[in-house]
Design a protein around this motif. Structure first.
Motif, PDB file in Angstrom:
ATOM      1  N   ASN A 154      -5.047   3.891  -9.890  1.00  0.00           N
ATOM      2  CA  ASN A 154      -4.664   5.196  -9.366  1.00  0.00           C
ATOM      3  C   ASN A 154      -3.313   5.054  -8.674  1.00  0.00           C
ATOM      4  O   ASN A 154      -3.179   4.277  -7.722  1.00  0.00           O
ATOM      5  N   LYS A 213      -8.119   3.943 -11.290  1.00  0.00           N
ATOM      6  CA  LYS A 213      -9.118   3.423 -10.366  1.00  0.00           C
ATOM      7  C   LYS A 213      -8.435   2.722  -9.197  1.00  0.00           C
ATOM      8  O   LYS A 213      -7.239   2.447  -9.216  1.00  0.00           O
ATOM      9  N   SER A 214      -9.209   2.444  -8.173  1.00  0.00           N
ATOM     10  CA  SER A 214      -8.717   1.683  -7.026  1.00  0.00           C
ATOM     11  C   SER A 214      -9.520   0.388  -6.931  1.00  0.00           C
ATOM     12  O   SER A 214     -10.635   0.297  -7.432  1.00  0.00           O
ATOM     13  N   ARG A 259      -5.614  10.078 -13.843  1.00  0.00           N
ATOM     14  CA  ARG A 259      -6.166   9.383 -12.687  1.00  0.00           C
ATOM     15  C   ARG A 259      -6.619   7.979 -13.079  1.00  0.00           C
ATOM     16  O   ARG A 259      -7.118   7.755 -14.168  1.00  0.00           O
ATOM     17  N   HIS A 311      -1.568   6.956  -6.705  1.00  0.00           N
ATOM     18  CA  HIS A 311      -1.542   7.335  -5.294  1.00  0.00           C
ATOM     19  C   HIS A 311      -2.116   6.210  -4.436  1.00  0.00           C
ATOM     20  O   HIS A 311      -1.525   5.822  -3.424  1.00  0.00           O
ATOM     21  N   TRP A 312      -3.254   5.665  -4.875  1.00  0.00           N
ATOM     22  CA  TRP A 312      -3.880   4.583  -4.120  1.00  0.00           C
ATOM     23  C   TRP A 312      -2.996   3.347  -4.107  1.00  0.00           C
ATOM     24  O   TRP A 312      -2.817   2.706  -3.061  1.00  0.00           O
ATOM     25  N   TRP A 313      -2.422   2.982  -5.259  1.00  0.00           N
ATOM     26  CA  TRP A 313      -1.619   1.768  -5.353  1.00  0.00           C
ATOM     27  C   TRP A 313      -0.392   1.856  -4.446  1.00  0.00           C
ATOM     28  O   TRP A 313      -0.066   0.901  -3.738  1.00  0.00           O
ATOM     29  N   GLU A 356      -0.087   3.475  -1.791  1.00  0.00           N
ATOM     30  CA  GLU A 356      -0.495   3.351  -0.390  1.00  0.00           C
ATOM     31  C   GLU A 356      -0.599   1.890   0.035  1.00  0.00           C
ATOM     32  O   GLU A 356      -0.521   1.586   1.223  1.00  0.00           O
ATOM     33  N   GLN A 357      -0.778   0.983  -0.924  1.00  0.00           N
ATOM     34  CA  GLN A 357      -0.912  -0.439  -0.618  1.00  0.00           C
ATOM     35  C   GLN A 357       0.433  -1.150  -0.539  1.00  0.00           C
ATOM     36  O   GLN A 357       0.502  -2.319  -0.164  1.00  0.00           O
TER      37      GLN A 357
END
Length: 471
Positions: free
Chosen positions: A295, A216-217, A214, A297-299, A301-302
């Motif tokens: 992260n 960070k965002s 995992r 998953h977060w990246w 999404e952007q």
């Protein structure tokens, strides 16, 4: 993505189905049976020791050889279980791959050949199962024989003790009854051990899937993307590098067109940006943060992606458009479809937005799939865009309309457009020409076009010449 390059769909499906079933069985039914057998053996052994320590000592002589044999057998079964599950994965892999491409198989009349190939995989699994059966028979047969020999020794020595009035016939009978309980329990424990080893062998492959790192965002994405001395080789291909010390700095809000000869790594640049792969050397930074520390998953999404060959899922058109934004309302879905110039053909379908596109979206043309993929990216409203020739499958009229929608979407965002047709990049703020593993030329469209004997100029001239020949 390197993981998915090495492990095909069928094998992963096998891990998620067959392996999980084996592990599930090992930690439910087998655990309860094993604990029950262990408790019975412990109580029975205690009573045997109470009745006659000497006879108990004779019975205990069986344990060391069976234990040693059991350890060897357990390790063998663990290895064999891993190989068996791999063989099951190979079978699933072959069947999934050929059935999904059944049109091609039929077109080349290769049904019998594929059936034979499947049969060979089944034969491999049969041989592994045969080895497991032989090992199981040898272990349980040997354990049973050892137990029977120990019982005979107890009867012989116990009979002599009765004759010498050391114990009574009733005590010998009680001892033999406890021995039967312990023997049955030991049989259950050996089965438990065998099944647990199978579960451990299957779980090794599952734990490979469970490991995740995992990151960070960031509170906000500005859109500054920097490639710093990036070198990369595809892990499943030959060792010729795609990139060698490639560097590129893209400021926030810049539309950068990535061009270059075929095979130069244009699409690979987008794959590294999405972190489908990690560079072998060098780093990629997003607003000064190493992409490896983010992260995933977060990246993702952007980032909005429209690829050259978009993939739609088996479901309705509305579900596919809202795939990146599952809480979208129908009005938002329709608005995105309108901006992507796909509302008209969707409305012409009988079920409109509830039309099922079919497996692998065979019910739609290439241009229709492309426009739905663009609508999906529009609805996601990302901070960074990756367009891999997003209008390549459209006719001239639709391309103009969709290009207008893309221009609206690209405004104020950092955009990487992977360009194959030079005519589609005139409006880009920056053109990065990749050649021989690095950025050979960097500048505006007109700046690169004015470079004598430049790589970009040769590409434009070659495409212009080919277009003239087709005309």
């Amino acid at each position: 993505m390197a993981f998915f390059d090495r492990n095909r769909t069928g094998e992963l499906i096998s891990r998620l189905s067959t392996d999980t079933a084996i592990v599930g069985k090992s930690i439910t039914n087998n655990v309860s049976d094993g604990l029950r057998a262990l408790a019975t053996a412990a109580v029975g052994s205690t009573m045997m020791l109470y009745v006659s320590p000497k006879l108990t000592g004779i019975m205990m002589l069986i344990i060391p050889p069976v234990a040693i044999f059991g350890i060897v057998y357990g390790r063998y079964v663990k290895t064999l279980s891993r190989k068996t599950q791999t063989a099951v994965g190979e079978i699933t892999k072959v069947s999934e791959e050929k059935i999904s491409a059944i049109r091609t198989v039929q077109a080349f009349a290769k049904e019998n050949d594929e059936a034979k190939r499947y049969g060979l995989k089944v034969q491999d699994l049969y041989q592994l199962a045969r080895k497991e059966a032989l090992a199981s028979g040898a272990f349980f047969g040997g354990a049973g024989l050892s137990g029977n020999l120990a019982v005979l020794a107890v009867l012989w020595y116990g009979g002599s003790m009765v004759m010498d009035n050391v114990i009574t016939i009733g005590e010998l009978a009680s001892f033999m009854l406890y021995t039967a309980y312990v023997g049955t329990s030991l049989g259950g424990m050996t089965s438990f051990y065998s099944e647990i080893m199978k579960g451990v062998g299957a779980s090794d492959r599952l734990f490979e899937l469970l490991y995740r790192k995992r990151g960070k965002s960031l509170p906000k994405i500005e859109g500054n993307i920097r490639f710093e001395d990036v070198s990369f080789v595809y892990p499943t291909r030959d060792k010729s590098p795609i990139f060698k010390n490639l560097s590129l700095d893209v400021k926030p809000g810049t539309i950068v067109a990535v061009v270059g000869p075929s095979g130069s790594g244009k699409s690979t640049l987008g794959s590294l940006l999405l972190r489908y792969y990690d560079p072998d050397q060098g780093n990629i930074y997003v607003d000064g943060t190493n992409i490896k520390d983010l992260n995933m998953h977060w990246w993702r999404e952007q980032v909005g992606v429209v690829s050259q060959e978009p993939i739609l899922f088996h479901g309705t058109i509305a579900e596919n458009i809202s795939y990146g934004c599952e809480n979208a309302t129908m009005d938002q879905i329709k608005a995105a479809a309108t901006r992507a110039n796909c509302a008209n053909f969707i409305e012409s379908f009988h079920d409109k937005y509830d039309t099922v596109v079919g497996e692998r979206s065979v019910a739609l043309s290439g241009g229709q799939k492309q426009r739905i993929a663009i609508a999906r990216a529009l609805l996601k409203n990302p901070s960074v865009l990756v367009l891999d020739e997003a209008t390549s499958a459209l006719d001239s009229e639709s391309e103009l309309l969709v290009q207008g929608a893309l221009n609206e979407l690209m405004r104020g965002r950092t955009v990487f457009t992977i360009a194959h047709r030079m005519s589609s990049i005139r409006s880009a703020d920056l053109v990065a020409c990749i050649n021989d593993g690095h950025i050979a030329e960097l500048g505006t469209y007109n700046e690169l076009l004015n470079i004598e004997d430049g790589v970009f100029r040769r590409l434009v001239e070659l495409q212009t010449m080919n277009s003239s020949d087709r005309s």
